[in-house]
Design a protein around this motif. Sequence first.
Motif, mmCIF file in Angstrom:
data_model
loop_
_atom_site.group_PDB
_atom_site.id
_atom_site.type_symbol
_atom_site.label_atom_id
_atom_site.label_comp_id
_atom_site.label_asym_id
_atom_site.label_seq_id
_atom_site.Cartn_x
_atom_site.Cartn_y
_atom_site.Cartn_z
ATOM 1 N N SER A 223 0.861 -1.177 0.000
ATOM 2 C CA SER A 223 0.000 0.000 0.000
ATOM 3 C C SER A 223 0.903 1.234 0.000
ATOM 4 O O SER A 223 2.111 1.144 0.247
ATOM 5 N N ASN A 224 0.329 2.382 -0.261
ATOM 6 C CA ASN A 224 1.108 3.620 -0.262
ATOM 7 C C ASN A 224 1.778 3.851 1.092
ATOM 8 O O ASN A 224 2.939 4.244 1.157
ATOM 9 N N GLU A 225 1.046 3.590 2.164
ATOM 10 C CA GLU A 225 1.588 3.787 3.501
ATOM 11 C C GLU A 225 2.753 2.845 3.775
ATOM 12 O O GLU A 225 3.786 3.248 4.320
ATOM 13 N N GLN A 226 2.600 1.580 3.386
ATOM 14 C CA GLN A 226 3.667 0.598 3.577
ATOM 15 C C GLN A 226 4.911 0.988 2.786
ATOM 16 O O GLN A 226 6.036 0.825 3.257
ATOM 17 N N VAL B 105 5.919 4.038 1.875
ATOM 18 C CA VAL B 105 6.601 5.174 2.501
ATOM 19 C C VAL B 105 7.325 4.735 3.766
ATOM 20 O O VAL B 105 8.474 5.119 4.006
ATOM 21 N N VAL B 106 6.692 3.901 4.581
ATOM 22 C CA VAL B 106 7.321 3.414 5.812
ATOM 23 C C VAL B 106 8.555 2.580 5.485
ATOM 24 O O VAL B 106 9.605 2.729 6.124
ATOM 25 N N LEU C 181 3.763 10.146 -4.745
ATOM 26 C CA LEU C 181 3.762 10.335 -3.294
ATOM 27 C C LEU C 181 4.981 11.159 -2.881
ATOM 28 O O LEU C 181 5.921 11.326 -3.646
ATOM 29 N N ALA D 108 7.720 11.310 0.426
ATOM 30 C CA ALA D 108 8.175 10.621 1.635
ATOM 31 C C ALA D 108 9.006 11.587 2.463
ATOM 32 O O ALA D 108 10.189 11.387 2.693
#
Length: 43
Positions: free
Chosen positions: A5-8, A10-11, A38, A40
């Motif tokens: 996912s986008n969040e994963q 970036v993390v 995105l 980061a």
Amino acid sequence: MKIMSNEQLVVSYRDALKSGSEKEWIRILKMEIKKRGLKAVNK
């Protein structure tokens, strides 16, 4: 690389930057972040 996912994504990128050991993985993640439009930015 649409598995994360986008969040994963970036993390994972931030974690890779902190470790600093896997330059190729950092490059791949950075390209994918740009492709998805995105940002980061570390706070």
